[in-house]
Design an enzyme around this catalytic site. Structure first.
Site, short mmCIF file in Angstrom:
data_model
loop_
_atom_site.label_atom_id
_atom_site.label_comp_id
_atom_site.label_asym_id
_atom_site.label_seq_id
_atom_site.Cartn_x
_atom_site.Cartn_y
_atom_site.Cartn_z
N CYS A 70 17.70 10.20 -35.94
CA CYS A 70 16.41 10.13 -35.27
C CYS A 70 15.41 11.17 -35.79
O CYS A 70 15.72 12.02 -36.60
CB CYS A 70 16.59 10.29 -33.77
SG CYS A 70 17.14 11.94 -33.31
N ALA A 92 16.32 14.79 -35.39
CA ALA A 92 17.26 15.24 -36.43
C ALA A 92 16.52 15.58 -37.72
O ALA A 92 16.83 16.56 -38.39
CB ALA A 92 18.31 14.16 -36.69
N ARG A 144 24.65 21.33 -40.36
CA ARG A 144 24.07 20.84 -41.61
C ARG A 144 24.33 21.71 -42.84
O ARG A 144 23.84 21.44 -43.92
CB ARG A 144 22.58 20.57 -41.45
CG ARG A 144 22.27 19.09 -41.66
CD ARG A 144 20.81 18.80 -41.61
NE ARG A 144 20.09 19.16 -42.80
CZ ARG A 144 20.05 18.41 -43.92
NH1 ARG A 144 20.69 17.30 -43.99
NH2 ARG A 144 19.34 18.80 -44.96
N HIS A 198 10.53 14.37 -40.36
CA HIS A 198 10.10 15.17 -41.51
C HIS A 198 8.59 15.32 -41.48
O HIS A 198 8.06 16.42 -41.68
CB HIS A 198 10.48 14.50 -42.83
CG HIS A 198 11.94 14.19 -42.97
ND1 HIS A 198 12.40 13.08 -43.63
CD2 HIS A 198 13.04 14.85 -42.53
CE1 HIS A 198 13.72 13.07 -43.61
NE2 HIS A 198 14.13 14.14 -42.94
#
Lengths: 461, 540
Positions: B59, B62, B93, B192
């Site tokens: 999503c 994230a 991550r 992003h």
């Protein structure tokens, strides 16, 4: 230092959680649904939820975690997720052909008020659920309870979907709700029951699902899991053994309400005392005798404790994780003459502190017990900084504290992201207790071997 | 099959589509393309995921908190929402970091407001303020950022007003928010974009300190998975190139604040960070170049690009010297491995640039790419930026803010005169350009956007690759079929793989993956015996 900003001084917090000792409901619902044979867990919310849950469960089990999502967009969040869920069900039954779809909600679908029963009946009306296929659901908003609650709610949802009031009672056959334990633990419960030749149905059961062998073929639905036939027969059992107050009692209560099956609460059989009680309860309820082989295992465990008792006596321990596990673990550590000193769980519930305090009183020990809001690993770390312990037990996130404070660390609970074994080696039953005890001793003795001055380095221990 | 026994791609595609309901087949068909590197074929990308299909995607939260902001060590990243989102994005991550000179590093921590039902009903702003205050009191960080999860947007908590209020109250701590609710957009990609916008608004350009150096660059879209950024930092240092800021591997707030003083932006992951580059060019006059430091040859090529931008003989000479030296080592190492990897096959389904970049490394190993695709990319990442004007903006993308940027009257500085730029372009240097993945892939190879579980299972069955690259959710699914899966998000806990040294690490890694004996152990010997004796009985 990894956690270099954690101060020794404890400042009371009311709003900020740092390094949580819990996660959210839906992941528990997903795990529970995986314990049903040919069941497809489905997350009704943003696709990130499903991605995160699948990722975390995958890292913990190192096994495929197959599940779907309604993939909400902004539009669905405004107009409701009905179209998404109906389409998802159509796709799931068409492409992946499960026998059951287990739908759980998320904070998103709960906040907008999606009505799952209504959407499901809509899907049924429009023929999206094929003949002979089932759908179960649970409401699992992330802003209520924790992953433990989600597990319990999905177990209830599954029972609700299948439980039938039955005239027929199969004498001496019981239901077991094992709580949120590992596939290895579920297999161990099955092994103990079969040694006793006791009749039972276990729901859910992730053994032979999340511990599948490598054969060169990916089985979308592995051979394990509670079957539909078993689920339909739950109402015919003479009683239910609910292992774990937080994870199993809600499901047992649902079955009592819907099908009049009485239930008995027992702790998850972690350690010697809880296993004793579990076996006696199972024996009483099924009429099956506790087998000689189990008695031998018990004796072996006691033997092992007595052989190595000197290394255990008075050792202090900090533990964190899930309430049902921590209750069992606390009792086991006390039985081992150890001292669980800090006991922390992010999952709320008054029963937890009550049970822990009762155990402490019984064994004449004191502990700092905290659960619920701000009962997090940051707080636990601060406690340790104020007074160190000999052993830390909890999920993988504890490794940062363990390294900073140089404390032996036993990985236990959920999630374990950096070691294997928990899927195969149980922590319940006498065998599980022996395995856990061996791991604890290895930690203490390895530490002794590492730290002993050369002149007092021991060959025999 | 054709007459050589190789499955025909069109037939494979038809088989895959035949299992889908008609509408789904119609939609997925546009996202599954049989490549023609010369003819420009359109691929459907960055569209809504089909519910229930089993997607790889995550999503917006994230993409924002996890990917772009996660690697910055000295920001207290506070998740505003129920506990899960913060928990799952906690340390998962593999962005490595050094604590830096001031020792601030909050990356091992997870901060959350852990919203409860009463916060959903009565609003969560009060709890958010209190949580920010508590974080400030305990840690006194340089910056606190707030990340909205799904319910926050729905109940209407105004995180941005809270941020402004707390920032003013503290005076010495930058507080800013990201409206990156999981339902925004169709994948991580929306996150992003949201991250880029806020970084640009709240950090870039805050500090004009120029720390000196002749060749000043930013590296964009490098997240220091497995220590990639450490290798690249060292490489630049050895060449006398000053790395002002990395977005955002091994990064700090101060780096971002000074990033507008660089003279060139080099983009690694085009998908996740091109927005910042575009805005920095507009506002501060910094040109950008697409680079790729994955693969030894690609690294050499990218270094030459940077050197030609700076038009400095000494830098060019240093770059050539480094390439000669390093390539000799790389080739020596590769020589030993190559015979074991040559002609093996790979599939890559991951991310928004890795599925392209890593093809270079596989090609260096003599391996063939049978199929590739992204999880959250847009058409330009497949077909090249020339298709940008033809991409239709749909409702899901329109919801993501597009910041209007203007020349900064004080801080804008022309780095190249139009003549200089034209001259560089005539020498082959392409500014603001990314050609995408498809032009570099073989004809008839598969290009698939947002691949589903069913599609990957069929590809594996029909094309039998020697290695499959994807993420953790796919890892054990694929491996159960007896095909090794290499995790391209987390590098399977290995790495670094960037630059020259990284390339050698990767060669060794892939050698191990495709030549391990474990897959030969899958069948129990008595099963083999049984099948032999069964055929004997049949024969007699």
């Amino acid at each position: 230092m990894l956690l270099r900003h954690t101060p020794k001084e404890v400042i009371e917090r009311n709003a900020l959680t740092i390094n949580p000792a819990k996660t959210c409901q839906p992941i528990g619902a997903m795990y529970a649904a995986l314990g049903i044979h040919r069941c497809f867990p489905h997350s009704h919310g943003s696709q990130g939820c499903c991605a995160y849950h699948r990722s975390t469960l995958t890292r913990h089990y190192k096994e495929p975690i197959m599940a779907g999502t309604s993939s909400f967009t902004e539009g669905a969040s405004v107009f409701g997720g009905q179209a998404n869920l109906v389409q998802a069900l159509d796709n799931i039954y068409t492409i992946y052909k499960p026998d059951i779809v287990a739908v759980h909600t998320t904070c998103l679908s709960e906040t907008i008020g999606d009505d799952i029963p209504q959407i499901v009946s809509k899907a049924q009306e429009s023929g999206k659920i094929p003949e002979g296929k089932y759908i179960v659901y649970a409401s699992t908003p992330s802003y209520v309870g924790s992953h433990i609650t989600g597990f319990a709610n999905m177990v209830s949802g599954i029972i609700q979907g299948f439980a039938n009031q039955s005239e027929r009672v199969i004498e001496n056959r019981i239901n077991i709700i094992p709580g949120w334990v590992e596939p290895s633990d579920m297999a161990e419960i099955r092994r103990m029951m079969s040694l006793m030749r006791a009749k039972y149905i276990m729901v859910p059961d992730t053994s032979d699902v999340l511990d599948a062998p490598l054969t060169g073929r990916h089985e979308f639905y592995p051979k394990g899991g509670t079957t539909i036939k078993e689920l339909q027969s739950l109402g015919e059992s003479s009683m239910t053994l609910a292992l774990g107050h937080f994870t199993s009692v809600p499901g047992a209560e649902t079955l009592r309400r819907l099908a009049d099956v009485p239930y008995e609460f027992q702790d998850i059989p972690i350690g010697i005392s809880a296993t004793d009680r579990f076996l006696m309860a199972a024996s009483h309820a099924t009429g099956a005798e506790i087998s000689e082989s189990l008695e031998t295992e018990r004796g072996q465990l006691v033997d092992m404790i007595s052989d190595m008792q000197q290394y255990l006596y008075g050792k202090s321990v900090a533990i964190y994780g899930d309430p049902d596990q921590l209750i069992g673990l606390t009792e086991f550590l006390l039985d081992l003459d150890m001292h669980p000193k800090y006991i922390i769980s992010g999952s709320a519930g008054k029963v937890f502190t009550k049970r822990i305090n009762a155990l402490m009183e019984k064994y004449g020990k004191e502990a700092i017990v905290k659960n619920g809001p701000q009962a997090d690993m940051f707080y636990l770390h601060q406690l340790i900084k104020n007074e160190k312990v000999d052993l830390l037990i909890g999920n993988t996130y504890g490794k940062y504290m363990a390294r900073d404070e140089d404390i032996p660390f036993l990985r236990y609970g959920f999630p374990i992201l950096d070691r294997v074994g928990h899927s195969y080696f149980p922590s319940v039953g006498y065998k599980g207790a022996m395995y856990m005890l061996k791991n604890i001793l290895d930690l203490f003795l390895d530490r002794k071997d590492r730290d002993a001055p050369e002149e007092s380095f021991e060959l025999v221990m | 099959m054709n007459n050589k026994g190789i499955p025909i791609p069109e037939i494979i595609k038809d088989n895959i589509m035949s299992k889908y309901p008609a509408k789904v087949a119609k939609k997925r068909s546009k996202s599954m393309v049989i490549n023609d590197p010369v003819a420009s074929i359109e691929i459907q990308a960055n569209v809504r995921t089909i519910p229930g299909i089993i997607t790889q995607r995550g999503c917006s939260y994230a993409g924002c908190k996890g990917v772009v902001l996660g690697p910055t060590r000295d920001i207290v990243n506070l998740t505003h929402g129920p506990i899960g989102c913060g928990f799952y994005s906690w340390l998962t991550r593999r962005n490595q970091t050094q604590p830096g000179p001031d020792g601030e590093n909050y990356m091992p921590y997870c901060f959350s407001t852990d919203m409860q039902d009463e916060n959903i009903v009565f609003g969560g702003e009060k709890k958010l303020k209190e949580a920010i205050q508590e974080a400030y009191d305990i840690f006194h960080p340089k910056a606190i950022s707030i990340f909205s999860t799904c319910p926050v947007g729905l109940i209407g908590d105004d995180i941005h007003s809270v941020a402004v209020e707390m920032k003013e109250k503290f005076g010495d701590c930058n507080v800013f928010g990201f409206s990156c609710e999981g339902y925004k957009g169709v994948s991580q990609s929306a996150g992003h974009h949201i991250a880029n916008n806020q970084l640009f608004k709240h950090l870039v350009g805050n500090d004009d300190t120029n720390t000196g150096g002749k060749f000043r660059i930013n590296l964009l879209g490098e997240y220091n998975i497995g220590g990639d950024a450490f290798l690249l930092e060292k490489m630049f240092e050895d060449l006398g190139i000053t790395l002002v800021a990395t977005f955002s591997g091994n990064s700090s707030v101060t780096q971002f604040e000074r990033s507008h003083t660089a003279d060139l932006n080099c983009i690694m992951c085009h998908r996740s960070i091109n927005y910042v580059a575009e805005m920095m060019e507009e506002k501060y006059g910094i040109p950008w170049l697409k680079v790729n430091f994955i693969g030894a040859e690609s690294t050499a090529k990218s270094l030459r690009k940077i050197a030609s931008f700076f038009r400095d003989d000494e830098l060019s000479a240093n770059v050539e010297k480094m390439i000669t030296e390093k390539m000799a080592i790389v080739k020596e190492q590769l020589k030993e491995i190559y015979p074991r990897t040559e002609n093996k096959t790979a599939m890559l389904f991951v991310g928004g640039s890795r599925a392209h970049h890593y093809q270079d490394l596989f090609k260096e190993l003599g391996m063939k790419i049978l199929a590739a695709g992204y999880e959250f990319a847009h058409r330009d990442d497949y077909e090249g930026r020339e298709v940008l004007p033809t991409i239709k903006v749909d409702a899901d993308s329109r919801n993501i803010e597009e910041i209007k940027v203007e020349k900064d009257p004080a801080k804008y500085k022309e780095r190249l005169s139009p003549e200089e730029k034209a001259s560089l372009e005539s020498q082959g240097l392409q500014f603001n350009n990314y050609d995408g993945m498809m032009k570099e892939m073989d004809p008839k190879s598969f290009v698939i956007d947002d691949i589903s579980h069913w599609e990957s299972e069929e590809l594996i069955k029909t094309l039998k690759p020697d290695i499959f690259c994807a993420g953790i959710k796919e890892k054990y699914v694929i491996q159960k079929s007896g095909v090794p899966l290499f995790q391209m998000h987390s590098y399977d806990y290995g790495g670094p793989f960037a630059g020259f040294e990284g390339a050698v690490n990767f060669y060794k890694e892939i050698d191990r993956r495709v030549n391990t004996k474990v897959w030969g152990l899958m069948q129990a010997p008595w099963k083999k015996e049984a099948s032999i004796s069964a055929s004997l009985i049949k024969a007699s």
